[in-house]
Design an enzyme around this catalytic site. Structure first.
Site, PDB file in Angstrom:
ATOM      1  N   TYR A 142       0.821  -1.220   0.000  1.00 19.20           N
ATOM      2  CA  TYR A 142       0.000   0.000   0.000  1.00 19.20           C
ATOM      3  C   TYR A 142       0.853   1.268   0.000  1.00 19.20           C
ATOM      4  O   TYR A 142       0.366   2.357  -0.291  1.00 19.20           O
ATOM      5  CB  TYR A 142      -0.948   0.027   1.204  1.00 19.20           C
ATOM      6  CG  TYR A 142      -2.030  -1.043   1.175  1.00 19.20           C
ATOM      7  CD1 TYR A 142      -2.206  -1.856   0.066  1.00 19.20           C
ATOM      8  CD2 TYR A 142      -2.872  -1.231   2.261  1.00 19.20           C
ATOM      9  CE1 TYR A 142      -3.172  -2.837   0.038  1.00 19.20           C
ATOM     10  CE2 TYR A 142      -3.859  -2.212   2.238  1.00 19.20           C
ATOM     11  CZ  TYR A 142      -4.000  -3.018   1.123  1.00 19.20           C
ATOM     12  OH  TYR A 142      -4.959  -3.993   1.099  1.00 19.20           O
ATOM     13  N   LYS A 192       3.446 -15.375   2.310  1.00 19.91           N
ATOM     14  CA  LYS A 192       3.350 -16.130   1.050  1.00 19.91           C
ATOM     15  C   LYS A 192       4.788 -16.440   0.646  1.00 19.91           C
ATOM     16  O   LYS A 192       5.269 -16.065  -0.428  1.00 19.91           O
ATOM     17  CB  LYS A 192       2.604 -15.268   0.005  1.00 19.91           C
ATOM     18  CG  LYS A 192       2.269 -15.983  -1.279  1.00 19.91           C
ATOM     19  CD  LYS A 192       1.182 -17.026  -1.121  1.00 19.91           C
ATOM     20  CE  LYS A 192       0.941 -17.746  -2.436  1.00 19.91           C
ATOM     21  NZ  LYS A 192       0.165 -18.981  -2.300  1.00 19.91           N
ATOM     22  N   ASP A 225      -3.065 -18.088   1.715  1.00 20.05           N
ATOM     23  CA  ASP A 225      -4.225 -18.759   1.114  1.00 20.05           C
ATOM     24  C   ASP A 225      -4.792 -19.797   2.065  1.00 20.05           C
ATOM     25  O   ASP A 225      -6.011 -19.937   2.225  1.00 20.05           O
ATOM     26  CB  ASP A 225      -3.870 -19.366  -0.257  1.00 20.05           C
ATOM     27  CG  ASP A 225      -2.472 -19.956  -0.320  1.00 20.05           C
ATOM     28  OD1 ASP A 225      -1.711 -19.793   0.650  1.00 20.05           O
ATOM     29  OD2 ASP A 225      -2.135 -20.595  -1.329  1.00 20.05           O
ATOM     30  N   ASP A 249      -5.310  -6.600   5.975  1.00 25.04           N
ATOM     31  CA  ASP A 249      -6.499  -5.870   5.537  1.00 25.04           C
ATOM     32  C   ASP A 249      -7.595  -6.876   5.147  1.00 25.04           C
ATOM     33  O   ASP A 249      -8.757  -6.768   5.552  1.00 25.04           O
ATOM     34  CB  ASP A 249      -6.107  -5.010   4.321  1.00 25.04           C
ATOM     35  CG  ASP A 249      -7.169  -4.014   3.945  1.00 25.04           C
ATOM     36  OD1 ASP A 249      -8.139  -3.864   4.711  1.00 25.04           O
ATOM     37  OD2 ASP A 249      -7.033  -3.383   2.886  1.00 25.04           O
ATOM     38  N   ASP A 253     -10.997  -8.486   7.805  1.00 24.71           N
ATOM     39  CA  ASP A 253     -12.413  -8.382   7.426  1.00 24.71           C
ATOM     40  C   ASP A 253     -13.068  -9.758   7.412  1.00 24.71           C
ATOM     41  O   ASP A 253     -14.213  -9.921   7.826  1.00 24.71           O
ATOM     42  CB  ASP A 253     -12.563  -7.738   6.042  1.00 24.71           C
ATOM     43  CG  ASP A 253     -12.694  -6.229   6.142  1.00 24.71           C
ATOM     44  OD1 ASP A 253     -12.186  -5.672   7.135  1.00 24.71           O
ATOM     45  OD2 ASP A 253     -13.296  -5.612   5.246  1.00 24.71           O
TER      46      ASP A 253
END
Ligand code: NAD
Length: 359
Positions: A142, A192, A225, A249, A253
């Site tokens: 970001y 990852k 994942d 992020d 959620d």
């Protein structure tokens, strides 16, 4: 203990929900022999109305001089047409930056009394769920270099880059390990590493730092994942979940949704000092502002996090959480979490009942 708390009530339901949290904090002070002082300060739309800017210098100065900051929510239709740099949300980003808050902690907790609110099968959540997502907030993709160009064969093309330094990874690892130490002693670090170079550095650094500074904390790794799948498959396996900015992020959620209700979820942002910023994850809910219909529990739980994470008051934090549990178990509900057979009350009454149970 004496503690000075800056209160940024903000807009919409902000004043109602922070009033409820302050009431509960006053009860904690009385019950546990502390002195808390509260300083109301302007930020967001109310600050724009009063002084023409969303984050007055006086507010920043006073927040930096306090022991912790309690925030309601900012924004609303009244200020939606202002240019980007003068909107209420600008105040939010500004105060996080001014306080150097690089970590965001979002506990997604499913309270036993609200198990029906979860979209998951009851067998998966019957013993309660609490996933504490510790998300790096000021680095990663970001904030990396980005751009776009036109390619003759592929057409318009855009790119973003992810960058992390050892220093950035170490400081967020410290926050996660400190939290884990006060809880289960376990951290699951998400990355990852099978694909990304930044993730390989992330994994190496998290382990090296935790082994050197938190030998009592167990750190295990999970690919992002798989983490996304495990949160809905077996949410009870998680306690502290350490993530980079983008992974956090998304996963926070997902974890929040497992618990079902936006009015129940709190968050904190911390940096290098104990002076953190504590707030509900929801917004200013202009549709119900001023009607006493807001659920104050997210803000009350944010205040509980403040007690534990900024003031080291573990017992006091647990007392507030027990009080919330007790009031829910008695069947009291605000409109957003109301279900058949329960008893509906307003924001003020909910906060009063929770405060009454704090002991
Ligand atoms: P919102 O979270 O304010 O509201 C979404 C829905 O949830 C609404 O129906 C609202 O009534 C309900 N809701 C939210 N909190 C509730 C509570 N405590 N009790 C009961 N119901 C609750 O999101 P939105 O409507 O998209 O945004 C409204 C304003 O809030 C916007 O100006 C937005 O920019 C701002 N906002 C601020 C923050 C913040 O201050 N941190 C975060 C998100 C949105």
């Amino acid at each position: 203990m004496n503690k000075h708390i800056a209160v940024l009530a903000g807009d919409g339901i902000g004043p109602e929900i922070t009033e409820g949290a302050v009431l509960v904090l006053k009860k904690v002070a009385a019950a546990f022999g502390h002195t808390f002082s509260f300083e109301p300060l302007l930020m967001g739309g109310c600050a724009i109305d009063a002084c023409g800017e969303p984050l007055p210098a006086h507010t920043v100065e006073r927040c930096l001089a306090s022991d912790a900051v309690l925030l309601g929510a900012v924004g609303g239709p009244k200020w939606d047409t202002l240019p980007g740099d003068r909107r209420p949300e600008k105040g939010l980003l500004g105060i996080r930056k001014a306080m150097g808050l690089y970590s965001n902690i979002r506990p997604a907790r499913l309270w036993k009394a609200l198990a029906d609110a979860s979209p998951l099968k009851s067998a998966l959540v019957e013993n309660g769920v609490e996933i504490i997502v510790v998300r790096e907030l000021t680095g990663g993709i970001y904030f990396g270099k980005r751009g776009s160009y036109s390619d003759e064969t592929m057409g318009e093309t855009a790119w973003d880059t992810e960058q992390y330094s050892v220093r950035e990874i170490e400081r967020i690892t410290r926050i996660a390990c400190e939290l884990a130490r006060k809880r289960s002693g376990r951290v699951i670090s998400v990355d990852k590493a099978n694909v990304l170079e930044t993730s390989r550095l992330w994994r190496r650094t998290v382990h090296a730092y935790a082994e050197a500074h938190f030998p009592d904390v167990t750190v295990t790794d999970m690919l992002v994942d798989n983490a996304a799948m495990q949160i809905v498959k077996n949410p009870a396996q998680f306690d502290v979940l350490l993530t980079s900015n983008m992974f956090g992020d998304i996963l926070s959620d997902e974890a929040a949704q497992v618990t079902g209700s936006i009015g129940m979820l709190a968050s904190s942002s911390l940096g290098d000092t104990t002076c953190g910023l504590y707030e509900p994850i929801h917004g200013s809910a202009p549709d119900i502002a001023g009607t006493d219909a807001a659920n104050p529990i997210a803000t009350i739980l944010a205040a509980a996090m403040m007690l534990r994470d900024s003031f080291g008051m573990t017992k006091e934090c647990a007392a507030v959480e027990r009080a919330v549990e007790a009031v829910l178990a008695e069947g009291w509900r605000t409109a957003d979490i109301m279900s058949a057979g329960m008893k509906q009350i307003g924001c003020r009454e909910m906060a009063r009942r929770i405060a009454e149970h704090v002991s």
